[in-house]
Scaffold this active site. Structure first.
Site, short mmCIF file in Angstrom:
data_model
loop_
_atom_site.label_atom_id
_atom_site.label_comp_id
_atom_site.label_asym_id
_atom_site.label_seq_id
_atom_site.Cartn_x
_atom_site.Cartn_y
_atom_site.Cartn_z
N ASN A 13 -76.36 14.45 -64.86
CA ASN A 13 -75.13 14.90 -65.50
C ASN A 13 -74.08 13.82 -65.30
OD1 ASN A 13 -72.82 16.20 -66.33
ND2 ASN A 13 -72.82 17.75 -64.71
N LYS A 15 -71.22 13.56 -66.57
CA LYS A 15 -69.84 14.09 -66.66
C LYS A 15 -68.99 13.19 -67.56
CE LYS A 15 -70.53 16.44 -62.32
NZ LYS A 15 -69.99 17.05 -61.12
N HIS A 99 -71.42 24.88 -66.81
CA HIS A 99 -71.19 24.13 -65.57
C HIS A 99 -69.91 24.65 -64.90
CE1 HIS A 99 -70.23 20.85 -62.85
NE2 HIS A 99 -71.50 20.53 -62.91
N GLU A 101 -67.48 23.24 -63.61
CA GLU A 101 -66.25 22.56 -64.03
C GLU A 101 -65.76 23.13 -65.36
OE1 GLU A 101 -67.83 18.62 -63.68
OE2 GLU A 101 -67.85 18.85 -61.50
N GLU A 171 -75.95 25.68 -58.62
CA GLU A 171 -75.04 24.66 -58.11
C GLU A 171 -73.93 25.33 -57.31
OE1 GLU A 171 -75.37 20.85 -60.60
OE2 GLU A 171 -73.80 22.06 -61.48
N GLY A 177 -70.02 17.32 -55.80
CA GLY A 177 -69.16 16.15 -55.66
C GLY A 177 -68.45 16.07 -54.31
N SER A 217 -74.52 17.38 -54.77
CA SER A 217 -74.69 16.27 -53.83
C SER A 217 -76.15 15.97 -53.50
CB SER A 217 -73.88 16.52 -52.55
OG SER A 217 -72.51 16.66 -52.86
P1 PGA Z 1 -72.94 16.07 -57.77
O1 PGA Z 1 -72.74 16.92 -59.10
O2 PGA Z 1 -74.37 15.66 -57.71
O3 PGA Z 1 -72.00 14.91 -57.92
O4 PGA Z 1 -72.56 16.96 -56.61
C1 PGA Z 1 -73.71 17.83 -59.55
C2 PGA Z 1 -73.21 18.52 -60.81
O5 PGA Z 1 -72.01 18.83 -60.89
O6 PGA Z 1 -73.99 18.77 -61.74
#
Ligand code: PGA
Length: 259
Positions: A13, A15, A99, A101, A171, A177, A217
């Site tokens: 992803n 982003k 997601h 976000e 997630e 993140g 992460s």
């Molecule tokens: P990350 O993000 O691996 O940076 O924690 C995962 C995601 O948001 O899909």
């Protein structure tokens, strides 16, 4: 049904990072590292503006293309939106939906994720439906209730025959993140619960076909232990997907476990 019938899926992803040219560069590196293996499904999800350039780079590889969102209508007066058909036209196979976000910043709800999931399936796009609790929800003991509401809400009207195309990504919001990863045991506990929820909705056979990814992460260092869990069928990778060698390291961990 053993896990081996569910092929691992490692999805990147990206982003809101990388323009069209930068995306093509990263795709070239990913292609050269993991583009010809076929033990594991690999997918990259660039921004809308980089889909076409990335599609061109990966067209002769085993890397699939995904988008990060879509609208549920096929076309019409929806300024700023992109439909499933438009994504299919650019050779997308996957689309990330719901997601955290998008839920947090763009008002995505279980109802909108549900409409999008049905529209994606109808257009032959494989939805990667994201669910996950916040730290507050986990600490107040509401974690499974939240995940059940999100999972069931997203899947209203989804049928057992859609199971092969359906992907769920667990997630935990507090792990995205942040560098904080759920331990393999914490993640497996939730993945097993999600599979039970899927069995209730779609039946046991169908539930055993759905791939449930872990996201938050994930890195080459922690991927082997996470991916070794019985109900963890891959990863949705954010930060580490922006570095080809890290992303390839996670794919390699999945390849080793699938042999
Ligand atoms: P990350 O993000 O691996 O940076 O924690 C995962 C995601 O948001 O899909």
């Amino acid at each position: 049904m053993s896990k081996t019938v569910r092929k691992y899926l490692i999805a990147g992803n990206w982003k809101m990072n990388l323009n069209s040219a930068e995306g093509a560069e990263l795709a070239k590196d990913v292609h050269s590292l993991v583009g010809s293996q076929s033990d594991v499904s690999v997918c990259v999800c660039p921004t809308f503006t980089a889909l076409e350039s990335v599609a061109e780079v990966i067209k002769d590889s085993n890397i699939a293309l995904g988008a990060q969102n879509m609208h549920y209508e096929a076309s019409g007066a929806y300024t700023g939106e992109i439909s499933a058909e438009m994504l299919r036209h650019l050779f997308c196979n996957f689309v990330i939906l719901g997601h955290s976000e998008r839920r947090q910043y763009f008002g995505e709800t279980d109802a909108s994720v549900n409409k999008k999931t049905l529209a994606a399936l109808a257009a032959n796009l494989k939805p990667i439906v994201c669910v996950g609790e916040t730290l507050e929800e986990r600490e107040s003991g509401k974690m499974l209730e939240v995940i059940k509401t999100q999972t069931e809400g997203a899947l209203v009207g989804v049928k057992a025959e859609d199971a092969d195309s359906l992907v769920i990504a667990y997630e935990p919001v507090w792990a995205i993140g942040t560098g904080k990863t759920a331990t393999p045991e914490m993640a497996e506990e939730v993945h097993a619960e999600i599979r039970c929820m899927l069995a209730g909705l779609l039946g046991t056979d169908a539930a055993n076909k759905v791939r449930i990814l872990y996201g938050g992460s994930m890195k080459p260092g922690n991927a082997p232990e996470l991916l070794a869990q019985k109900n963890i069928d891959g990863g949705l990778i954010g930060g580490a997907a922006l570095k080809a060698t890290d992303f390839a390291g996670i794919v390699d961990a999945a390849i080793k476990l699938s042999k």
